[in-house]
Structure formats: C-alpha cells, structure tokens
Design a protein around this motif. Structure first.
Motif, PDB file in Angstrom:
ATOM      1  N   ILE A  82      29.072  25.522 -15.628  1.00 38.99           N
ATOM      2  CA  ILE A  82      28.726  26.943 -15.568  1.00 38.99           C
ATOM      3  C   ILE A  82      29.190  27.697 -16.801  1.00 38.99           C
ATOM      4  O   ILE A  82      28.574  28.694 -17.203  1.00 38.99           O
ATOM      5  CB  ILE A  82      29.299  27.586 -14.273  1.00 38.99           C
ATOM      6  CG1 ILE A  82      28.649  28.952 -14.011  1.00 38.99           C
ATOM      7  CG2 ILE A  82      30.815  27.714 -14.364  1.00 38.99           C
ATOM      8  CD1 ILE A  82      27.166  28.882 -13.720  1.00 38.99           C
TER       9      ILE A  82
ATOM     10  N   LEU B  15      28.793  29.967  -5.411  1.00 33.16           N
ATOM     11  CA  LEU B  15      27.968  28.779  -5.584  1.00 33.16           C
ATOM     12  C   LEU B  15      28.687  27.521  -5.116  1.00 33.16           C
ATOM     13  O   LEU B  15      29.914  27.438  -5.165  1.00 33.16           O
ATOM     14  CB  LEU B  15      27.597  28.624  -7.067  1.00 33.16           C
ATOM     15  CG  LEU B  15      26.774  29.760  -7.674  1.00 33.16           C
ATOM     16  CD1 LEU B  15      26.704  29.611  -9.190  1.00 33.16           C
ATOM     17  CD2 LEU B  15      25.371  29.789  -7.078  1.00 33.16           C
TER      18      LEU B  15
ATOM     19  N   HIS C  72      19.858  27.641  -4.480  1.00 32.06           N
ATOM     20  CA  HIS C  72      20.988  26.817  -4.907  1.00 32.06           C
ATOM     21  C   HIS C  72      22.013  26.635  -3.784  1.00 32.06           C
ATOM     22  O   HIS C  72      23.047  25.983  -3.986  1.00 32.06           O
ATOM     23  CB  HIS C  72      21.675  27.439  -6.128  1.00 32.06           C
ATOM     24  CG  HIS C  72      20.990  27.115  -7.426  1.00 32.06           C
ATOM     25  ND1 HIS C  72      19.777  27.650  -7.774  1.00 32.06           N
ATOM     26  CD2 HIS C  72      21.346  26.286  -8.449  1.00 32.06           C
ATOM     27  CE1 HIS C  72      19.420  27.178  -8.967  1.00 32.06           C
ATOM     28  NE2 HIS C  72      20.352  26.348  -9.388  1.00 32.06           N
TER      29      HIS C  72
ATOM     30  N   ARG D  45      19.893  24.303 -14.614  1.00 30.15           N
ATOM     31  CA  ARG D  45      20.435  25.085 -15.720  1.00 30.15           C
ATOM     32  C   ARG D  45      19.512  26.245 -16.094  1.00 30.15           C
ATOM     33  O   ARG D  45      19.969  27.380 -16.283  1.00 30.15           O
ATOM     34  CB  ARG D  45      20.654  24.184 -16.939  1.00 30.15           C
ATOM     35  CG  ARG D  45      21.145  24.942 -18.166  1.00 30.15           C
ATOM     36  CD  ARG D  45      21.146  24.059 -19.400  1.00 30.15           C
ATOM     37  NE  ARG D  45      21.558  24.813 -20.581  1.00 30.15           N
ATOM     38  CZ  ARG D  45      20.749  25.564 -21.311  1.00 30.15           C
ATOM     39  NH1 ARG D  45      19.464  25.690 -20.953  1.00 30.15           N
ATOM     40  NH2 ARG D  45      21.203  26.221 -22.365  1.00 30.15           N
TER      41      ARG D  45
ATOM     42  N   GLY E 199      23.067  22.462  -9.658  1.00 23.64           N
ATOM     43  CA  GLY E 199      21.996  23.430  -9.821  1.00 23.64           C
ATOM     44  C   GLY E 199      21.046  23.093 -10.945  1.00 23.64           C
ATOM     45  O   GLY E 199      21.077  22.007 -11.534  1.00 23.64           O
TER      46      GLY E 199
ATOM     47  N   VAL F 281      19.433  32.079  -6.303  1.00 21.56           N
ATOM     48  CA  VAL F 281      20.799  31.801  -5.827  1.00 21.56           C
ATOM     49  C   VAL F 281      20.753  31.203  -4.435  1.00 21.56           C
ATOM     50  O   VAL F 281      21.482  30.248  -4.119  1.00 21.56           O
ATOM     51  CB  VAL F 281      21.656  33.084  -5.862  1.00 21.56           C
ATOM     52  CG1 VAL F 281      23.007  32.843  -5.190  1.00 21.56           C
ATOM     53  CG2 VAL F 281      21.868  33.542  -7.296  1.00 21.56           C
TER      54      VAL F 281
ATOM     55  N   LEU G 197      19.645  29.073 -13.596  1.00 17.85           N
ATOM     56  CA  LEU G 197      20.909  29.799 -13.661  1.00 17.85           C
ATOM     57  C   LEU G 197      20.953  30.702 -14.892  1.00 17.85           C
ATOM     58  O   LEU G 197      21.445  31.831 -14.824  1.00 17.85           O
ATOM     59  CB  LEU G 197      22.079  28.814 -13.671  1.00 17.85           C
ATOM     60  CG  LEU G 197      22.319  28.067 -12.357  1.00 17.85           C
ATOM     61  CD1 LEU G 197      23.365  26.973 -12.540  1.00 17.85           C
ATOM     62  CD2 LEU G 197      22.746  29.029 -11.245  1.00 17.85           C
TER      63      LEU G 197
END
Length: 385
Positions: free
Chosen positions: A222, A374, A355, A258, A256, A352, A261
C-alpha cells in the motif's frame, strides 16, 4: 452485571472524588473489566468515577488515574442525557439503555454512542456504565447501501449501453450528414444534435465503469501505491498543496488490485485538494497508514468474517463537508461541484467494497478524514487474513 457485586464499597468526599477502596477486591474486578473490549466505567455517589477499564482509557483519551481523580461532570456537560440515565437506574434499578448519544470534548469526539447503565445491587448508588460506539456498525450499514446503489448504476449502465448507444450512433451519423446539406441556421441545429448525442454517449460510458467486471488481485504494497498517488497528485490534481506522509512501515500487503487502489486514492486526494483550494485558503493533505485491530466484516454467503486491520487515511484541512451532504456522499450522481458527475465517490465506495473493505468519512470544520479499512494478506500463504 450482577456478578460485579464483589466490588468493595467506596467512600466519596463532598467534592465528588472517590475515597479509599478495599484493595483486596480491586485486582480481581479490574482484571475482569480489562478483558472487555467495550469501555466500562463504575460511577459512585456524587457521580464520582470510581474505576474504568483499559478500553475506557482509550475511549476517553485519559489514563485511569486521571479519570479517577475527576467527577463525571468533568467529561460531559451537566445537562447531558447521561445524568438522566444515572438517575433512572438509581431510582428504578435494573438496566437502562440510551442510544444515539454524543460525547464530545477537545480530547475526543464520539457520535452515535449507546450507553447501558446497570445498578450494582450490593452497593446502592453505584452504577456500571458500558459504552458502545455504533459508528462502525453504521458504517457497515452504509456500505451495504452504497453497494446496492452501485449495483443499480451498473444495471442501468448495461441497459443504456445496449439500448441507447447504438441508436445514438445512428442519430449522430444522420446529424453529420445533415450538416453538409442544409443552410446555416439548420446547420447549427445539426451540430447541436451531434454534440448532445456525444454528451449522452459520454455519460453512458462513465456509468459503465460500475459494471461487474472481474479484476485480478494480488498482494499489493500500500505504501508504493500511496507514493505513486502522491507523485501523480503533486504534478497534477494537488499541485501547490502540501502533502504530508505518516506511515506505519511494518504493514503487511493488501490483497487487492493496484490500479483500482490508485484510482480510489487519487480521487480522494483530488477531492481533498479541491476542498482546500476551493475555500480560497491554504491547507495540507495528510496520507497516513496504521494497523488497527478490532474491525471484522461478514463475507456474504460464506459464514466467514474478514479481518480489516489495515487503515489508510486521507486527511485534509479544508472547510469540511456540509451536514446535509455528508449522509449521501457515496450516492451516485450527488455532487457539489459545478462540473462534477457525482460518480467519483460512488465508484470509490464500490471498489473498496469489492476489495472486502469499508470506507468511512468523518468531517468537521477545518478537518475532513476519509478512512479505508482493508484486509491484508500473509505473504507466506497468500491467504487473506
């Protein structure tokens, strides 16, 4: 709470500060209270705070020693509904619960708190208070609402793509043919038809981003995502707005996609920058990460619960979000911008949610904070934690 009758009685001085306690009883009671995840507070005569558990220390942003030196009136105003609850418990006994209370001081802010007060039978006048912050539960309810709204938009987009885009192509083509074979006045009307057809097609294409298309997921660092977002923002949507980083370097990876995000976080940073610049003042954006225990989300259809310990926060020092707008932030087509489509935050909520996480917004004048909770993945097994 009847089992708390092993708590020894306390004497309370006239100024409301508790006196000595039977020391042989306190370790046992304190140990039991500290095992509870909910904040617990024991109130004595004169509304003195006799003891609290560890969760209450975090909830009220004070140590146990500090809390035990002050009466309850130092934490909440004298006319707060909490005192009515205490009076009812002392008069009728048993248990009384109040929902939707606000507890606020310069040190802490809790909205939508439920408080359950129970009498301690062997110790008249004492009341055990259990606090429950319902904001997390409300956030989960909002996520379901956002998800339902996003699915509605996805269904609408699929219908429009099938039923509207093809006829629009014919209308646009006919308008183009007319442009070359009509007079000047009629040519303007043909151009208008063509431009409106393009505008409708553009709207349909924006809505198609809500379609349920499968995307690949993998372990994602992240912090690398945030570094990329910061670089893009500083050279584009947030140019001239200082961006501060506050990261927990030991975080595990997110399970997740990339690109998705990056899309969500860049949109949130863009909104923060526009809030600051739109107010005509200076401000900063803070990107922060942390590891937080305690939030779990049920996975529909599996009977399982997913742990959401990774917290990503985008904070800005803009003017805040209007109270009338705040409950509807993630609804499609809601926008306060003159040229906005109202789809950015709705899409962020959907991504979100896809995810397996949740997104929350807290706002007051001078500070807006968007938090993403997350799931993480263990690098050894590749399994979602």
């Amino acid at each position: 709470m009847r089992g708390m009758n092993h708590l020894a009685p306390r004497s309370v001085s006239r100024d409301g500060v508790s006196g000595a306690v039977a020391q042989e009883r306190i370790p046992e009671a304190a140990l039991l209270l500290d095992c509870l995840p909910a904040p617990v507070m024991l109130i004595g005569a004169g509304d003195a705070i006799l003891t609290v558990n560890s969760a209450a220390e975090m909830f009220f942003a004070r140590s146990r020693a500090q809390l035990k030196r002050e009466p309850l009136s130092d934490l909440v105003p004298p006319d707060h509904p909490l005192f009515l609850l205490l009076r009812q418990v002392r008069e009728i006994g048993g248990s009384v619960t109040e929902h939707g209370l606000v507890l606020s001081t310069p040190r802490f802010q809790h909205d939508g708190v439920s408080v359950q007060g129970s009498d301690v039978p062997d110790f008249p006048g004492q009341v055990l208070l259990v606090f429950q912050d319902e904001s997390a539960a409300k956030a989960l309810d909002r996520q379901l609402t956002f998800r339902s709204a996003a699915r509605s938009v996805a269904g609408m987009a699929a219908i429009l793509a099938h039923e509207v885009k093809n006829p629009l192509s014919g209308i646009r083509g006919a308008a183009q043919l007319l442009e070359g074979s009509v007079g000047e006045t009629d040519r303007e009307l043909a151009v208008l038809i063509r431009d409106e057809a393009d505008r409708i097609r553009s709207l349909v294409e924006r809505m198609e981003i809500f379609n349920e298309k499968p995307v690949g997921r993998r372990p994602v660092n992240i912090h690398r995502v945030l570094e990329h977002v910061r670089t893009l923002a500083e050279n584009g949507v947030a140019s001239g707005v200082p961006i501060v980083e506050s990261y927990d370097p030991s975080l595990p990876p997110v399970w997740g996609n990339r690109d998705e995000l990056v899309q969500v976080l860049l949109n949130l940073v863009k909104n923060a920058a526009e809030a600051i610049t739109g107010a005509g003042g200076s401000g900063t954006i803070t990107l922060a990460t942390a590891y937080r225990q305690g939030i779990r989300l049920a996975v529909p259809g599996t009977g399982q619960r997913r742990h959401l310990p990774l917290l990503v926060t985008i904070r800005d020092t803009g003017p805040g979000i209007s109270e009338t707008v705040r409950p509807h932030l993630f609804e499609p087509f809601l926008t306060t911008k003159a040229a906005g489509s109202g789809l950015g935050l709705a899409l962020a909520g959907k991504i979100v949610n896809d995810h397996g996480g949740i997104i929350e917004v807290e706002s007051r004048p001078g500070c807006t904070e968007v938090s993403l909770h997350l799931p993480v993945v263990t690098e050894e097994t590749g399994a979602v934690a």
